[in-house]
Scaffold this motif. Structure first.
Motif, short mmCIF file in Angstrom:
data_model
loop_
_atom_site.label_atom_id
_atom_site.label_comp_id
_atom_site.label_asym_id
_atom_site.label_seq_id
_atom_site.Cartn_x
_atom_site.Cartn_y
_atom_site.Cartn_z
N LEU A 94 0.83 -1.20 0.00
CA LEU A 94 0.00 0.00 0.00
C LEU A 94 0.86 1.25 0.00
O LEU A 94 1.82 1.34 0.76
CB LEU A 94 -0.91 0.00 1.23
N GLU A 95 0.54 2.15 -0.89
CA GLU A 95 1.05 3.52 -0.80
C GLU A 95 -0.11 4.45 -1.04
O GLU A 95 -0.88 4.28 -2.00
CB GLU A 95 2.17 3.80 -1.81
N ALA A 96 -0.25 5.43 -0.15
CA ALA A 96 -1.37 6.38 -0.26
C ALA A 96 -0.97 7.67 0.43
O ALA A 96 -0.02 7.72 1.21
CB ALA A 96 -2.63 5.79 0.38
N PHE A 97 -1.72 8.71 0.15
CA PHE A 97 -1.45 9.99 0.79
C PHE A 97 -1.84 9.94 2.27
O PHE A 97 -2.90 9.44 2.64
CB PHE A 97 -2.24 11.10 0.10
N ALA A 98 -0.95 10.49 3.09
CA ALA A 98 -1.21 10.62 4.52
C ALA A 98 -2.06 11.87 4.79
O ALA A 98 -2.22 12.72 3.91
CB ALA A 98 0.11 10.70 5.28
N LYS A 99 -2.57 11.97 6.00
CA LYS A 99 -3.44 13.10 6.34
C LYS A 99 -2.73 14.44 6.17
O LYS A 99 -3.36 15.46 5.86
CB LYS A 99 -3.99 12.93 7.76
N LEU A 101 -7.88 10.46 3.64
CA LEU A 101 -6.43 10.29 3.70
C LEU A 101 -6.08 9.30 4.81
O LEU A 101 -6.91 8.93 5.62
CB LEU A 101 -5.76 11.65 3.92
N TYR A 102 -4.81 8.87 4.86
CA TYR A 102 -4.42 7.73 5.68
C TYR A 102 -3.55 8.12 6.87
O TYR A 102 -2.82 9.11 6.84
CB TYR A 102 -3.64 6.72 4.82
N ASP A 103 -3.63 7.30 7.90
CA ASP A 103 -2.65 7.32 8.98
C ASP A 103 -2.44 5.88 9.43
O ASP A 103 -3.25 4.99 9.14
CB ASP A 103 -3.06 8.23 10.15
N ALA A 104 -1.33 5.64 10.12
CA ALA A 104 -0.99 4.27 10.51
C ALA A 104 -2.04 3.63 11.43
O ALA A 104 -2.39 2.46 11.22
CB ALA A 104 0.39 4.25 11.17
N PRO A 105 -2.59 4.33 12.42
CA PRO A 105 -3.59 3.69 13.28
C PRO A 105 -4.83 3.20 12.53
O PRO A 105 -5.35 2.11 12.82
CB PRO A 105 -3.96 4.79 14.29
N SER A 106 -5.29 3.96 11.53
CA SER A 106 -6.49 3.54 10.80
C SER A 106 -6.19 2.30 9.96
O SER A 106 -7.02 1.40 9.83
CB SER A 106 -7.02 4.67 9.92
N GLY A 118 5.44 16.72 -7.16
CA GLY A 118 5.89 17.62 -6.10
C GLY A 118 6.03 16.91 -4.77
O GLY A 118 5.87 15.69 -4.65
N LYS A 119 6.33 17.69 -3.73
CA LYS A 119 6.51 17.14 -2.39
C LYS A 119 5.17 16.60 -1.87
O LYS A 119 4.13 17.24 -2.02
CB LYS A 119 7.05 18.21 -1.45
N ALA A 120 5.23 15.40 -1.26
CA ALA A 120 3.99 14.75 -0.81
C ALA A 120 4.23 14.00 0.49
O ALA A 120 5.33 13.50 0.76
CB ALA A 120 3.49 13.77 -1.88
N ALA A 121 3.18 13.93 1.31
CA ALA A 121 3.19 13.13 2.54
C ALA A 121 2.47 11.83 2.26
O ALA A 121 1.28 11.83 1.91
CB ALA A 121 2.50 13.89 3.66
N VAL A 122 3.18 10.70 2.38
CA VAL A 122 2.60 9.41 2.02
C VAL A 122 2.77 8.40 3.16
O VAL A 122 3.67 8.51 3.99
CB VAL A 122 3.22 8.83 0.73
N LEU A 123 1.89 7.42 3.15
CA LEU A 123 2.00 6.27 4.02
C LEU A 123 2.34 5.07 3.16
O LEU A 123 1.69 4.83 2.14
CB LEU A 123 0.68 6.02 4.76
N GLN A 124 3.37 4.32 3.55
CA GLN A 124 3.81 3.15 2.79
C GLN A 124 3.77 1.92 3.71
O GLN A 124 4.22 1.99 4.87
CB GLN A 124 5.23 3.35 2.27
N LEU A 125 3.27 0.84 3.18
CA LEU A 125 3.09 -0.37 3.99
C LEU A 125 3.27 -1.63 3.17
O LEU A 125 2.83 -1.71 2.03
CB LEU A 125 1.68 -0.35 4.61
N VAL A 126 3.95 -2.61 3.77
CA VAL A 126 3.95 -3.98 3.27
C VAL A 126 3.60 -4.87 4.45
O VAL A 126 4.23 -4.80 5.51
CB VAL A 126 5.30 -4.40 2.67
N GLY A 127 2.55 -5.69 4.27
CA GLY A 127 2.13 -6.60 5.33
C GLY A 127 1.88 -7.98 4.77
O GLY A 127 1.65 -8.14 3.57
N GLN A 128 1.91 -8.97 5.66
CA GLN A 128 1.73 -10.35 5.23
C GLN A 128 0.61 -11.01 6.03
O GLN A 128 0.52 -10.84 7.25
CB GLN A 128 3.03 -11.14 5.41
N LYS A 129 -0.22 -11.76 5.33
CA LYS A 129 -1.29 -12.52 5.96
C LYS A 129 -0.72 -13.86 6.41
O LYS A 129 -0.29 -14.66 5.59
CB LYS A 129 -2.44 -12.73 4.97
N LEU A 130 -0.69 -14.07 7.72
CA LEU A 130 -0.12 -15.29 8.26
C LEU A 130 -1.18 -16.35 8.55
O LEU A 130 -2.36 -16.05 8.59
CB LEU A 130 0.67 -14.96 9.55
#
Length: 198
Positions: free
Chosen positions: A132-137, A153-158, A186-198
Motif C-alpha cells: 500500500l502507498e497512499a497519501f497521509a493526512k 487520507l491515511y494514517d498508521a492507526p487507521s 511535487g513534495k507529498a506526505a505518504v504512508l507506505q506499507l507492506v504486510g503479510q497474511k499469516l
C-alpha cells in the motif's frame, strides 16, 4: 469522485499518472518471486503492465471503462497480458485469492474503505502480501495531488485498525518527491506499507 469525472480526465490526458510504475510498488515487484496479484482502482494500467512484464499473473479493475481501454492498449503495445475488468469498489467481493494485492493511491470514504479492506484481506492467500502507498493526512498541506478531505487520507492507526490480522513487515509515513504525471507531482506526505497474511 464520479465515474464521469474520471472518464473525462482519462480522455483529456495522454497519461494521467505517467507510464512508469509507482516506485514503491516497483520495489516490491523487483524483490519478490512472481505469483498472482490484484490491482484495484488500477487506472491506466502502469503498475499492472509492469508486474505482468516481470512474470506476474495480473488481475486489475477500475470503474472507468476509458482507463481499462487505455490500459489494454498499452499492454498490447508492450506485449504483455493483463486481466482487466470494469467494476465499482463498492461491489467488490473476495471471490478469488491472490499472492499479493496492491493498493496504490486508493482513497475512499472511511466507511467504504473499512468494508473494502475487509474484502481485500479475504482476497489474500495465507502468506500473501499487501502493498500500500497512499497519501497521509498531512497531504492537505501540499498541492501534489490527492483528496483534500482528511477523512479520505491515511494514517498508521487507521490502517492497523482496518487490517488487525496483518503482520506488518514495514509501515511508515514519509515525505517524498512525487513525479507521476502532472496530477502527482511535487513534495507529498505518504504512508507506505507492506504486510503479510499469516
Amino acid at each position: 469522485m464520479k465515474q464521469e469525472f474520471w472518464n473525462t480526465r482519462y480522455i483529456e490526458n495522454a497519461s494521467v499518472y505517467g507510464q512508469e510504475p509507482n516506485h514503491y510498488f516497483k520495489q516490491y515487484i523487483d524483490k519478490h518471486k512472481p505469483g498472482s496479484i490484484l490491482l484495484p482502482a488500477e487506472g491506466e494500467g502502469r503498475n499492472a503492465i509492469y508486474a505482468a512484464s516481470k512474470g506476474w499473473l495480473v488481475d486489475a479493475f477500475d470503474f472507468s471503462e476509458v482507463a481499462r481501454e487505455k490500459a489494454l492498449l498499452q499492454a498490447t503495445a508492450k506485449n504483455v497480458t493483463i486481466n482487466y475488468w470494469v467494476q465499482e469498489i463498492e461491489t467488490y467481493k473476495a471471490e478469488k485469492k491472490y499472492d499479493a494485492v496492491a493498493l496504490i493511491y486508493v482513497h475512499l470514504p472511511q466507511a467504504l474503505r473499512s468494508l473494502f479492506h475487509e474484502q481485500i484481506f479475504k482476497s489474500l492467500n495465507s502468506g500473501g502480501y499487501l502493498i500500500l502507498e497512499a497519501f497521509a493526512k498531512e497531504q492537505v498541506e501540499f498541492d501534489s495531488g490527492g483528496p483534500k478531505d482528511k477523512q479520505m487520507l491515511y494514517d498508521a492507526p487507521s490502517i492497523c485498525s482496518d487490517f488487525p490480522f496483518l503482520h506488518l513487515l514495514s509501515c511508515g509515513q514519509k515525505e517524498i518527491e512525487l513525479n507521476e504525471g502532472k496530477f502527482h507531482k511535487g513534495k507529498a506526505a505518504v504512508l507506505q506499507l507492506v504486510g503479510q497474511k499469516l
